[in-house]
Design a protein around this motif. Structure first.
Motif, PDB file in Angstrom:
ATOM      1  N   GLU A  77       0.847  -1.173   0.034  1.00 17.29           N
ATOM      2  CA  GLU A  77       0.153   0.028   0.121  1.00 17.29           C
ATOM      3  C   GLU A  77       0.993   1.462   0.018  1.00 17.29           C
ATOM      4  N   LYS A  78       2.179   1.140  -0.045  1.00 23.61           N
ATOM      5  CA  LYS A  78       3.037   2.102  -0.101  1.00 23.61           C
ATOM      6  C   LYS A  78       3.637   2.518  -1.369  1.00 23.61           C
ATOM      7  N   THR A  79       3.402   3.718  -1.781  1.00 26.18           N
ATOM      8  CA  THR A  79       3.896   4.500  -3.073  1.00 26.18           C
ATOM      9  C   THR A  79       5.511   4.174  -3.029  1.00 26.18           C
ATOM     10  N   LEU A  80       6.169   4.329  -2.269  1.00 26.96           N
ATOM     11  CA  LEU A  80       7.706   4.408  -2.373  1.00 26.96           C
ATOM     12  C   LEU A  80       8.209   2.700  -2.143  1.00 26.96           C
ATOM     13  N   ASP A  81       7.376   1.706  -1.863  1.00 27.78           N
ATOM     14  CA  ASP A  81       7.712   0.397  -2.342  1.00 27.78           C
ATOM     15  C   ASP A  81       7.800   0.102  -3.582  1.00 27.78           C
ATOM     16  N   MET A  82       9.021  -0.389  -3.902  1.00 28.68           N
ATOM     17  CA  MET A  82       9.042  -0.336  -5.462  1.00 28.68           C
ATOM     18  C   MET A  82       9.813  -1.916  -5.783  1.00 28.68           C
ATOM     19  N   ALA A  83       9.295  -2.554  -7.016  1.00 29.50           N
ATOM     20  CA  ALA A  83       9.832  -3.609  -7.479  1.00 29.50           C
ATOM     21  C   ALA A  83      10.292  -3.826  -8.918  1.00 29.50           C
ATOM     22  N   ILE A  84      11.365  -4.323  -9.246  1.00 31.41           N
ATOM     23  CA  ILE A  84      11.855  -4.304 -10.287  1.00 31.41           C
ATOM     24  C   ILE A  84      11.518  -5.455 -11.195  1.00 31.41           C
ATOM     25  N   VAL A  85      10.693  -5.190 -12.297  1.00 30.25           N
ATOM     26  CA  VAL A  85      10.334  -6.277 -13.293  1.00 30.25           C
ATOM     27  C   VAL A  85      11.313  -6.340 -14.109  1.00 30.25           C
ATOM     28  N   GLY A  86      12.230  -7.394 -14.087  1.00 35.58           N
ATOM     29  CA  GLY A  86      13.229  -7.555 -15.237  1.00 35.58           C
ATOM     30  C   GLY A  86      14.656  -7.331 -14.421  1.00 35.58           C
ATOM     31  N   GLU A  87      15.474  -7.118 -15.356  1.00 35.37           N
ATOM     32  CA  GLU A  87      17.019  -6.865 -14.924  1.00 35.37           C
ATOM     33  C   GLU A  87      17.272  -5.615 -14.074  1.00 35.37           C
ATOM     34  N   GLY A  88      18.360  -5.530 -13.429  1.00 31.50           N
ATOM     35  CA  GLY A  88      18.618  -4.437 -12.879  1.00 31.50           C
ATOM     36  C   GLY A  88      18.695  -4.426 -11.207  1.00 31.50           C
TER      37      GLY A  88
END
Length: 275
Positions: A77-88
């Motif tokens: 529910e947090k906007t600043l939580d981020m997940a990378i979809v793919g490499e990097g």
């Protein structure tokens, strides 16, 4: 000789069980990447020996390699939580005086009182500078800077911050009470020529090494970089079922080598007791 051959097998099985145990223990860790132990056989003979009459001398650990496959995603529910979809990897910078730059798949970020956005170990998320159209103007590590969320509009101090959004291309935008917006930059990401060469330091963070090569810095969705999903985090890539099957196989391997040592011991005892 059979003692040392089986002993190498015991050590190998013990190492494999340690690696598997670590994978299982971190099945719930955010951004964790499982490891696998790789072994090779030991064989030695003199040049004038026939290899058809020489047995192997056991096994040895070639290395413990990290498996950088994609983990599953969990909605947040947090906007600043981020997940990378793919490499990097996310680029983060530690606190002074070291200012150590590390690379992470752990996208659980939290804003501090001073506006800095930090991860679980207190390192600050880095941004790349952009122009008025949102295009990155400098893709070097030296140009990256801390993500600091303003409390009010720079043009109107009375207009408080009401929202922060992160696009799939990593563009971070702040919206204020008077309707104005401020583009803060794009999330800095890194890729490496040999990802397996990265040095893990814990908490889903890695450091670059001579084996990994120098990082290539860019924004999400550019080149080999994956996209960023706001409001989600990446779980570990550990498959519990697979790990348990491998653990059982490692235990059987350990038991078999222990039996071989027991057999060699009984044979030696018989020979010694012969009159």
């Amino acid at each position: 000789m059979s003692f040392y051959t089986s002993l190498s097998g015991l050590k190998g099985a013990q190492t494999e069980m340690s690696v598997i145990s670590n994978n299982i223990a971190n099945a719930g860790s955010i951004g964790f990447k499982r490891s696998a132990a790789q072994f090779g056989d030991i064989f030695a003979s003199s040049p004038n020996q026939s290899t058809r009459t020489v047995a192997g001398q056991g096994t040895r650990l070639n290395g413990i390699t990290q498996q950088f496959t994609q983990g599953s995603y969990e909605t947040s529910e947090k906007t600043l939580d981020m997940a990378i979809v793919g490499e990097g990897f996310f680029v983060v910078k530690g606190a002074p005086p070291s200012n150590a730059v590390t690379y992470s798949r752990n996208g659980a970020f939290t804003p501090l009182e001073d506006g800095r956005v930090v991860d679980t170990i207190g390192s600050t998320l880095q941004l790349l500078p952009v122009d008025a159209d949102g295009n990155v103007t400098d893709r070097t590590l030296g140009a990256a800077y801390d993500l600091v969320i303003p409390k009010a509009s720079p043009d109107n101090p009375d207009a408080a911050l009401v929202n922060v959004s992160v696009g799939t291309d990593g563009l971070v935008t702040a919206t204020f009470a008077d309707g104005s917006e401020q583009t803060l930059g794009k999330v800095a990401m890194a890729s490496f020529p040999a990802t397996e060469g990265l040095r893990p330091i814990g908490d889903a963070h890695w450091q670059s090494t001579g084996e990994s090569g120098q990082p290539v810095i860019d924004a999400p969705g550019s080149g080999s970089m994956g996209a960023v999903r706001s409001g989600a985090i990446e779980r570990s890539n550990v498959d519990i079922t697979e790990e348990l099957v491998m653990l059982i196989a490692a235990q059987r391997n350990f038991q078999a080598n222990a039996k071989a040592i027991e057999g060699a011991s009984a044979l030696t005892k018989t020979v010694i007791n012969m009159n």
